[in-house]
Structures are given as C-alpha cells and as structure tokens.
Design an enzyme around this catalytic site. Sequence first.
Site, PDB file in Angstrom:
ATOM      1  N   LYS A 208       0.852  -1.185   0.000  1.00  0.00           N
ATOM      2  CA  LYS A 208       0.000   0.000   0.000  1.00  0.00           C
ATOM      3  C   LYS A 208       0.890   1.238   0.000  1.00  0.00           C
ATOM      4  O   LYS A 208       1.685   1.441   0.915  1.00  0.00           O
ATOM      5  CB  LYS A 208      -0.912   0.007   1.229  1.00  0.00           C
ATOM      6  N   LYS A 262      -2.239  -1.479  -3.670  1.00  0.00           N
ATOM      7  CA  LYS A 262      -3.084  -0.290  -3.625  1.00  0.00           C
ATOM      8  C   LYS A 262      -2.197   0.940  -3.760  1.00  0.00           C
ATOM      9  O   LYS A 262      -1.199   1.043  -3.045  1.00  0.00           O
ATOM     10  CB  LYS A 262      -3.840  -0.249  -2.298  1.00  0.00           C
TER      11      LYS A 262
END
Length: 338
Positions: A208, A262
């Site tokens: 992420k 992400k």
Amino acid sequence: MQEQFALGSFPNVRMRRLRLSPQIRRLVAEVELAPSHLVLPLFVRPGRAVRQPIASMPGHFQISPELAAEEACEAERLGLGGVLLFGIPESKDPMGSAALRESGIIPQAIRACKEAASNLLVITDLCFCEYTSHGHCGVLGSLKEPERTAVDNDATLTQLGYQAVVHARAGADMIAPSGMMDGMVGAIRHALDTAGFAYVPIMSYAAKYASALYGPFRQAAECAPQFGDRRGYQMDPQASAAQALREVALDLGEGADIIMVKPALFYLDIIRLVRDHFPGVPLAAYNVSGEYSMLKAATQLGWLDEKSVALEALCSIRRAGANILITYWAKEVAHWLS
C-alpha cells in the site's frame, strides 16, 4: 529474455481476422471481467435512514447500517464478490477506542449485512485511522516531533488483533488490515486463531503506497491525518519495486491468505511483478477513490464515456494479474455486464 513469436507476414498473416466480429473477439478474449471478481466498498456511519452524499465521489454515500444491508442485498443479487466495510464512529479519541467496541459501527454493519444477505462475502477494513482523533493508523508514541508520524508500531499490533476478533465475533467473513504496520498480519492471525477463528482469512494491504490518490476516500471515511502524513508507514511511491515484493513475502510468511496492491491503475507494474513472483497467491488490487473520481469527473464533463472507460480501466487491472478488484464501479459494472 524477449518472448519469441512465430514468424509470418502479410497477406498470409492478417491479425484483423481475429477482430472483425464480436463473436470471434469473445472467443479469443483472454481477460475476463465478471461481477464475481468485484468487491464494493461501503462507508457506514451510526443512525437510521442516513444517506449522506460524498461530494468528491459522485454516486457514493455515507450510509447507516440498515441501508448498508440494502446495499448488501443488491450486491448479492448482482453476483458481486463481496462488500468491504469502512466505519465512521460517533466519537473519536487518541486511542481509537470506538474500533474495539462489540457494539461499534462495524459490528452493527456486519450483523445487518449478514442478516440481509447471508450468502454475500462481508469483508471488513481493519485500521484505526477512521477512529482516532489524530487520524493516524495506530497508537501514537511521542509527540515531541509533530511533523513526523509518531505511530507506535508494536503497541498498535495488540489493538489490531483485538479489533480483528471483534469483527470476527460479529460475523465478518474476511479481515482486511490496511494500516501497513510491520508484523500486523502475524499479530492478527495469532489473535484470530487464539479466539477460535482459525478459518477467517486475511486479505492484507501488503503493498500500500502513500499515494496522492486517497483524497476523496479521506473525505468519505473522515480520516485525514491531523498532523504530518502517513509516509512513515505506507510505502514510498519512489521506492524500488523490489520493496513491494519484500512486503508481500513478509505478509505471506505471517499468514496472509490474499495480498493486495493499492492503488491499482498507477501501480499496474507492481501488480504484474507480484503476480509473476507469487503465481499461486490470490491477488487483489484496489481501484482507489482518486482513480474513480478523476475518471468520473471527466465523464460528467462529457470528455469520456463512463461505461467504456470504466470497463477498460478494470480490464487493465485484470490483465496486469489481479484476481480481485475492489472498485467503486462494482454495481455499475455488474449491470453493464448483464
């Protein structure tokens, strides 16, 4: 090493033969996009009949638990892969205490969704940023240097484990930790196993990035940090791709069942790299709020066709190697595909 292609030349070789009719294009298509690949994020807040528009994310709302249950029913009817719940509590404090309450907003939403749509996969985001008054993803250490993110990593692990058990007791089908704390998957796995939830899977936000694309989400979840930023724990966009592989390997070693990259569209290279290095592992990608909002704005201005651009964007994520797509277009795509 470059891939070797069979040699041939025009006119014996005509690539257009495989493109001229919809039937042939469908026959040879390799990238499949189905509702079952899609997960719909939902933002849930206390109250009843609450449906508060999110200005930066047209078509999405902060909703109360009974309306989340209605969304779950629709998601089940459309054949979506599941919903991903984010909670907005009534009150916040420095410890994020509301995240640990059995009667908190996420347990309420889980129970409502499972009662309304028992066959739908209900996934819960596991973090503290929505619940802390400072907006960071864990327990704070020293605040002597407020310009730095002073999250106490190890103290946060115990809290994450407790939060995961609270979600599992409420009926969550899957836990998705997003805080990028070192050791979080292992701590959550231990807590779940100890509490009797050994079969609740973990979908870890393994790679992420500290992206500039989270602005609309932070408005939706009311979780913008009140000082500093999250670069001290989320990945640096300028970090080497090898660092993402290390993060994924560490989470898998701690017991992650599914791993996530992400954002998605700006990090297709990372999705491809993770897929190539971990071919047998389920891979999710989060098509984040900024990616949704900028394309949505362009379509509302008439610059792009929404259906075409959304399907093309999601196909690109699938082509890069993601099995699971978390996207704010989930319902629309399900309707288009039907």
